[in-house]
Scaffold this active site. Structure first.
Site, mmCIF file in Angstrom:
data_model
loop_
_atom_site.group_PDB
_atom_site.id
_atom_site.type_symbol
_atom_site.label_atom_id
_atom_site.label_comp_id
_atom_site.label_asym_id
_atom_site.label_seq_id
_atom_site.Cartn_x
_atom_site.Cartn_y
_atom_site.Cartn_z
ATOM 1 N N GLY A 27 -59.585 -11.600 32.751
ATOM 2 C CA GLY A 27 -59.299 -13.009 32.526
ATOM 3 C C GLY A 27 -60.198 -13.932 33.323
ATOM 4 O O GLY A 27 -60.649 -14.968 32.826
ATOM 5 N N ARG A 46 -51.077 -16.459 39.439
ATOM 6 C CA ARG A 46 -50.217 -16.530 40.619
ATOM 7 C C ARG A 46 -51.027 -16.544 41.906
ATOM 8 O O ARG A 46 -50.525 -16.950 42.950
ATOM 9 C CB ARG A 46 -49.237 -15.359 40.610
ATOM 10 N N ASN A 101 -53.297 -5.713 26.567
ATOM 11 C CA ASN A 101 -53.204 -4.418 25.887
ATOM 12 C C ASN A 101 -51.774 -4.113 25.445
ATOM 13 O O ASN A 101 -51.279 -2.998 25.619
ATOM 14 C CB ASN A 101 -53.727 -3.303 26.794
ATOM 15 N N LYS A 181 -57.353 -1.918 18.734
ATOM 16 C CA LYS A 181 -57.762 -1.718 20.125
ATOM 17 C C LYS A 181 -57.166 -0.424 20.678
ATOM 18 O O LYS A 181 -57.796 0.284 21.471
ATOM 19 C CB LYS A 181 -57.318 -2.916 20.969
ATOM 20 N N HIS A 184 -59.317 2.305 19.402
ATOM 21 C CA HIS A 184 -60.582 2.192 20.145
ATOM 22 C C HIS A 184 -60.467 2.888 21.495
ATOM 23 O O HIS A 184 -61.336 3.674 21.894
ATOM 24 C CB HIS A 184 -60.920 0.712 20.332
ATOM 25 N N GLU A 188 -62.206 6.232 23.126
ATOM 26 C CA GLU A 188 -62.820 6.152 24.455
ATOM 27 C C GLU A 188 -62.392 7.331 25.330
ATOM 28 O O GLU A 188 -63.207 7.914 26.064
ATOM 29 C CB GLU A 188 -62.406 4.826 25.077
#
Length: 310
Positions: A27, A46, A101, A181, A184, A188
Site C-alpha cells: 500500500g 494505524r 488477498n 489472483k 496466480h 507461483e
C-alpha cells in the site's frame, strides 16, 4: 482556398482523488506510484509515521463525492472490519475496491453488504510485491463493467507502461479478480518449488563449482528464464550459501485455496499441491530447497524470513 481541418480538441485529463486504507509493504508503494502518475491519494494507516490522516473519518471527509476508497489490508478479519466501517460511513454512489488477498468467496458477501447502502464494490488482485513501485503492478479486477471503467485511471497509473492488456484484465463479475489472483499465486508456488528443487540438486553435486553462476547463465536465452530466476540470482548474490535464512516457509493462504478449488472442481493440480505440502514439510526438517523458497518470497514480496538457527 479550402481551410485546413481544425486540430482535434484536447481532452482535458480529469482530476482523480482516491482514498487508500492500509499503507503496508504494498500500500505504501502504491500510494507513491499513484502520486507520481498525478493521482491525488489520501492514505490512512494505524502507523502515525506514514498516515496522511488521523482517522478513517478524516480520510472520507477529504475525498470528493462520489468517493473511491481502495482497501489494502490483510485478508480476513481485518478486511471485514474495514469494509464494515466503510459501509457505515460512506454514501450511496461511493465505491470500495478490495485490493488485498481476500478469498473470492468473501467478495459476494462484502458486495452485498455495501450494496444495501448503495455503495459499489470492486475486487482486484494485485501482483508486483515490493518491486511494484518502479515496475508497476499486474492487476486482475472483478465487478461491474461501469465500476471498472470509473476507476480505469487508477488502474492505468498502477500497472506497467505499455499495452493495458499486458498487465490489466477485467476478469469477470464480483469475486473473479481475487479468484484469478488466487490461481496466480498457486502457480507461483509451483514455480518457486521447481527452482528451489533444482537449486538443491545442483548444490548436492560436488562437480558443480559455480552454483550462482549456473543460475546466472540461465537468465538469457533459456526456456526457464523469468523474473523469479532473476530474483533467485539476486538472493544468491546477497547470501551465496543462504546461511542467514531458515528453511521455515509460511503459506499465505492462496496456495491452500487453489488446492481446495482444484479438489472442488475435480481439476488435477499435482505440482501446486506438492509445492504446498513442501511448505508444510519445511516446518519439520532442514532443507536447502526450502531455504531458497523462503529467500524468493523475501525477494519479490518482502515476506519475513526466519534467521538461520531459530
Amino acid at each position: 482556398m479550402q481551410r485546413p481541418p481544425a486540430p482535434p480538441a484536447r481532452t482535458e485529463r480529469r482530476h482523480v482523488h482516491i482514498g487508500l486504507i492500509g499503507l503496508g509493504k504494498m500500500g505504501f508503494n502504491m500510494r507513491e506510484r499513484l502520486r507520481r502518475a498525478g493521482i491525488e491519494v489520501t492514505g490512512y494507516d494505524r502507523n502515525p509515521e506514514i498516515t496522511d490522516t488521523a482517522s478513517v473519518d478524516e480520510l472520507i471527509a477529504a475525498l470528493p463525492s462520489p468517493r473511491t476508497v481502495w482497501v489494502m489490508v490483510p485478508a480476513g478479519a481485518v478486511t471485514d472490519a474495514v469494509i464494515t466501517e466503510l459501509c457505515e460511513k460512506l454514501s450511496e454512489g461511493d465505491l470500495v475496491i478490495d485490493g488485498g488477498n481476500s478469498r473470492f468467496t468473501e467478495d459476494e458477501r462484502h458486495s452485498a453488504q455495501l450494496a444495501a447502502k448503495g455503495i459499489r464494490f470492486v475486487d482486484c488482485g494485485v501482483s508486483g510485491g515490493v518491486w511494484g513501485l518502479e515496475n508497476g503492478y499486474g492487476l486482475m479486477a472483478g465487478g461491474d463493467a461501469a465500476d471498472i471503467e470509473r476507476v480505469l485511471p487508477v488502474f492505468d497509473a498502477l500497472r506497467p507502461e505499455g499495452d493495458r492488456a499486458d498487465s490489466f484484465v477485467h476478469v469477470g463479475g464480483t469475486g473473479a479478480g481475487h479468484y484469478a489472483k488466487m490461481v496466480h499465486n498457486g502457480i507461483e508456488y509451483g514455480l518457486m518449488q521447481s527452482y528451489a528443487e533444482g537449486y538443491q540438486l545442483l548444490a548436492a553435486k560436488d562437480i558443480i563449482t559455480d552454483l550462482p553462476g549456473t543460475f546466472r547463465a540461465w537468465q538469457k536465452g533459456t526456456v526457464v528464464r523469468s523474473w523469479l530466476l532473476d530474483l533467485l540470482v539476486k538472493a544468491l548474490d546477497e547470501d551465496p550459501g543462504l546461511a542467514n535464512i531458515d528453511d521455515y516457509v509460511e503459506d499465505s493462504g492462496e496456495g491452500r485455496w487453489t488446492v481446495e478449488e482444484a479438489i472442488a472442481n475435480a481439476v488435477p493440480a499435482p505440482a501446486i499441491t506438492a509445492a504446498l505440502f513442501a511448505r508444510f514439510e519445511s516446518r519439520e526438517d532442514s532443507s536447502p530447497a526450502m531455504k531458497m523458497v523462503s529467500a524468493l518470497r523475501q525477494q519479490f514480496g518482502g515476506h519475513a524470513t526466519r534467521p538461520a538457527g531459530q
